[in-house]
Write an enzyme that holds these catalytic residues in place. Structure first.
Site, PDB file in Angstrom:
ATOM      1  N   ASP A   1       0.796  -1.257  -0.219  1.00  0.00           N
ATOM      2  CA  ASP A   1      -0.417   0.267  -0.094  1.00  0.00           C
ATOM      3  C   ASP A   1       0.619   1.639  -0.089  1.00  0.00           C
ATOM      4  O   ASP A   1       0.268   2.267   0.301  1.00  0.00           O
ATOM      5  CB  ASP A   1      -0.596   0.246   0.925  1.00  0.00           C
ATOM      6  CG  ASP A   1      -2.308  -1.099   1.242  1.00  0.00           C
ATOM      7  OD1 ASP A   1      -2.824  -1.097   0.073  1.00  0.00           O
ATOM      8  OD2 ASP A   1      -2.791  -1.492   2.231  1.00  0.00           O
TER       9      ASP A   1
ATOM     10  N   ASP B   1      -7.002  -3.688  -5.696  1.00  0.00           N
ATOM     11  CA  ASP B   1      -7.177  -1.788  -5.529  1.00  0.00           C
ATOM     12  C   ASP B   1      -5.367  -1.766  -5.364  1.00  0.00           C
ATOM     13  O   ASP B   1      -5.152  -0.991  -5.828  1.00  0.00           O
ATOM     14  CB  ASP B   1      -6.953  -2.765  -3.523  1.00  0.00           C
ATOM     15  CG  ASP B   1      -7.932  -3.368  -3.037  1.00  0.00           C
ATOM     16  OD1 ASP B   1      -8.323  -3.952  -3.696  1.00  0.00           O
ATOM     17  OD2 ASP B   1      -8.628  -2.845  -1.948  1.00  0.00           O
TER      18      ASP B   1
HETATM   19  N1  GLY Z   1      -7.469  -1.505  -0.384  1.00  0.00           N
HETATM   20  C1  GLY Z   1      -8.520  -1.701   0.987  1.00  0.00           C
HETATM   21  C2  GLY Z   1     -10.256  -1.537   1.121  1.00  0.00           C
HETATM   22  O1  GLY Z   1     -10.038  -1.304   0.087  1.00  0.00           O
HETATM   23  O2  GLY Z   1     -10.659  -2.388   1.675  1.00  0.00           O
END
Ligand code: GLY
Length: 410
Positions: free
Chosen positions: A110, A174
């Site tokens: 992330d 994501d």
């Molecule tokens: N990236 C984690 C979510 O969208 O919950």
């Protein structure tokens, strides 16, 4: 005569709602400023980054290694961008600086969310070279997670499908959002390495993450040695074959951004088709704020973790998915030549709905929007404010404002 006047008044009243042409960005930012000032007061004693509210109604905060840590600094930068007020610049600097150690973090994928939303905006708005070094280190850390055999950045080191299959190279949709950091750092360092990783990841995502109808799988797992895709499923959606709303939004935003960076039409095509899936979905409510999973409550979707729509008669919306989508659609609208301007109008409709019906209640919490869903399967953050919903909402408002002024959207 009286009759005619009466008809005129009634006709005007009927026409008024459809005459609303623009969103009041000024009013929204005014509200965002008020809420965020109160949030800053809360944080003075707490020190961490705000994320949501807990079931007891109290503020939920997180440390700097949480995936959401960059959004609050990002919100502060957007408030500065809109207002040019030094108060917001100073606050943004203070909260951005807290994330300095994250530049060397390699334990999950992330980094883009955490560092580009904070330091990326900081560099864009101040041009301060010290931020460049931190962004370059962050890209280096993120790229340590690239698995050459599979051509993807591993999202997590390990996970399991709901049926227990081990996943050693899981990639979630994501992860597309993290690629913006890599493109940016390739540009500022003149080193193509990061861009190549980003393109490889995007190509494999295009190949493996999208179904025939352009809905997105949440998770795709790869074999780390052969690089072959082994499994597809969900961790945060209703079912392996369902369309988790925020995942769909990440896909729309991600492919739009990759098209911006590469100008390769295959990504634009994917972005449009992923957006069309969202906008044409028969279960999309009229206000364009999706249910947390497009298929929640629909027969034929068997939830591996036990969601049963009889138990959950009120299907929750996910405002965060709508906010991400609004921001993405505004950019996408500038790459297409549609007579009816559908993407732009849909983004405008989402912003209108958010402003009208999903705003936070002052006194209840200090976020900007309410009614998002974080992680339904873990019974976590259901129908709450989420800091990233606020981030993409402010970003969408800034983009909307730019387009209104005839400026480039990004
Ligand atoms: N990236 C984690 C979510 O969208 O919950």
């Amino acid at each position: 005569m009286y009759k005619q006047i009466l008809i005129l008044i009634i006709a005007t009243l009927f026409l008024l709602p459809s005459c609303k042409e623009t969103i009041s960005v000024e009013k929204d930012f005014d509200f965002a400023e008020k809420q965020t000032k109160k949030m800053l007061l809360d944080l003075d004693t707490i020190k961490n980054m705000p994320r949501s509210i807990n079931p007891d109604g109290k503020l939920e905060t997180v440390g700097i290694y949480d995936w959401t840590s960059g959004f609050f600094p990002g919100n502060l930068w957007y408030l500065y961008e809109y207002s040019h007020d030094d108060f917001w610049k100073k606050s943004a600097e203070k909260y951005t600086e807290k994330l300095v150690p994250v530049q060397h973090y390699t334990e999950q994928h992330d980094l883009g969310f955490m560092m580009y939303c904070s330091f990326g905006n900081a560099y864009r708005l101040t041009g301060d070279k010290k931020y460049k070094v931190i962004l370059a280190n962050s890209a280096k850390s993120l790229s340590t997670r690239f698995v050459p055999a599979a051509g993807v950045i591993k999202s997590w080191d390990f996970s399991r499908s709901w049926s227990g299959t081990p996943w050693h190279c899981p990639v979630i949709i994501d992860n597309m959002m993290n690629l913006e950091l890599l493109f940016f750092v390739s540009k500022i360092t003149n080193d193509d390495k990061y861009r190549k990783i980003a393109v490889s990841h995007a190509d494999n995502t295009l190949k493996n993450h999208l179904r025939d109808d352009y809905s997105a799988y949440h998770v795709v797992n790869y074999d780390t040695l052969s690089g072959k895709m082994t499994d597809r499923g969900t961790r945060q959606g209703l079912a392996d074959n369902s369309a988790w709303a925020r995942g769909q939004s990440w896909a729309i935003y991600g492919f739009t951004m990759i098209y911006r960076e590469t100008k390769d039409p295959k990504y634009l095509d994917a972005a449009k088709k992923a957006a069309d899936f969202y906008l044409n979905h028969p279960r999309l409510p009229k206000d364009l704020i999706p249910y947390w999973d497009f298929n929640a409550g629909e027969p034929g979707y068997k939830s591996p973790w036990g969601y049963n729509s009889d138990e959950f008669p009120e299907i929750k919306r996910d405002v965060s998915a709508a906010a991400v989508t609004a921001s993405a659609l505004l950019e996408l609208s500038t790459y297409v030549n549609e007579k009816d301007n559908r993407y732009y109008k849909s983004a405008e409709k989402i912003l209108d709905s958010l402003q009208d019906k999903y705003r936070a209640t002052p006194g209840k919490d200090n976020f900007i929007l309410e009614h998002s869903v974080g992680d339904y399967p873990r019974n976590s953050e259901i129908d709450v404010p989420l800091v990233y919903a606020d981030y993409y909402y402010l970003e969408a408002l800034i983009r909307y404002n730019r387009l209104k002024k005839g400026e480039p959207v990004v």
